[in-house]
Design an enzyme around this catalytic site. Sequence first.
Site, PDB file in Angstrom:
ATOM      1  N   ASP A   1       0.759  -1.172   0.005  1.00 24.06           N
ATOM      2  CA  ASP A   1       0.036  -0.030   0.116  1.00 24.06           C
ATOM      3  C   ASP A   1       0.845   1.246   0.072  1.00 24.06           C
ATOM      4  OD1 ASP A   1      -2.379   1.625   0.298  1.00 24.06           O
ATOM      5  OD2 ASP A   1      -1.831   1.620   2.530  1.00 24.06           O
TER       6      ASP A   1
ATOM      7  N   ASP B   1       0.545   5.364  -0.086  1.00 30.31           N
ATOM      8  CA  ASP B   1      -0.405   6.665   0.495  1.00 30.31           C
ATOM      9  C   ASP B   1       0.446   7.701   0.687  1.00 30.31           C
ATOM     10  OD1 ASP B   1      -2.225   8.103   1.429  1.00 30.31           O
ATOM     11  OD2 ASP B   1      -3.199   6.658   2.968  1.00 30.31           O
TER      12      ASP B   1
ATOM     13  N   ASP C   1       3.179   1.347   3.341  1.00 30.60           N
ATOM     14  CA  ASP C   1       2.778   1.332   4.466  1.00 30.60           C
ATOM     15  C   ASP C   1       2.905  -0.093   5.024  1.00 30.60           C
ATOM     16  OD1 ASP C   1       1.172   1.603   6.874  1.00 30.60           O
ATOM     17  OD2 ASP C   1      -0.778   2.082   5.616  1.00 30.60           O
TER      18      ASP C   1
END
Length: 388
Positions: free
Chosen positions: A100, A102, A288
């Site tokens: 992930d 972000d 992440d």
Amino acid sequence: MRPATRIFIKQRFTDYYDKARISPPSSVKEREFGFIFFDDRYPDDIRMRRHIGFSSGDEMQEYVKSLVPAHAYYSTAYYRTPQAPTMGDKEWLGADLIFDLDADHIMRGSYEAMLERIKGEAEKLLDVLDNELGIDMRTIKLVFSGGRGYHVHVQELAFRDFEPAERRELVDYVCGTGISPSLLLHDWKPGRRGWHDRFRLVLTRYLQDLSTRPIKEVKAELSSLRGVGQVMAERFAGMIPELITLLNTNPSSILLRDQTVRTVFGALTSERESTLLPHIREAAVQADEPVTTDTRRLIRLPGSLHAKSGFKVVPMEVKELHDFDPLIDAVAFGEREVIIESEREYSFSLLGSSYDIPKGRLKVPEAVGVFLCCRGMAEIGGVLDHAS
């Protein structure tokens, strides 16, 4: 958010889901789904309805079309009974490997700048997965999250049974967690890739930059590090051309050069004030980490809408990332005019145009209105009856 604004957003989402065809995730029968809806509490009190399973992609499609969620998710895990009410009863069968990215975890700035930065992180991650970890790129599914980042799904069967600790090792490598710069130099061999070569390139560029600056400035920077005085800093500065040559020919010999080199490199790679450390961090992928290690994670459903932006969650081929522009390609709505009310001034880009939003009431394209209302930057003021 005013009730009228919530109703406006849900109406637009209804129009989208009436026409959109959402491809189900692989092995849809083994996936758990979760949804957040536009109820009277949204968005102040958000609650997810989860432990939902579907027997087919068509059943999933009909559910989304009829209930119009604000946010839609599915499990990265595979379960024998995904609709079971407790995790223990689901019977875990494995999980995709997920990374992930972000932008909110990396920087602050304009939405446009954050999207550009996180795209660079996605390109960096894909390069590591391909050229350093040797992952079959045909098993990778890349998804724009609809918000500020990307999800990279690795569906290679070899990783499906990995436990959290094994996934931790992978994400630690990707993020550079726990790397030892001195060991990377010591172990370097010609043709060696991965962190060894990445660190060599970072250090080379850093020394090349030092070599172009006034000696007084270099001495001041190096002597500010613990254990490095003016005399040592000056001596090290004089050795920089030779060190650059060694980094390109025989990096492992650098730490054998003498105590000055070992002391300065030790400070550069460990002291908080070191100007080299940001460059080392930049060589890592800013993923992440908890998402990768969580083998029961829910993640956004590709093809759905993200109610904090109004954007589509866009799946794409790896080769499509280079030309992908979320401010154009993820926009789900068009040019029909709506009236918004804003309490602040905003400037941003969308659909290839720049917008300067003043305070007060204003007519804007529907795509702009949905974006501003979803992000809490404006309230709906009305929809023009004559608009088509």
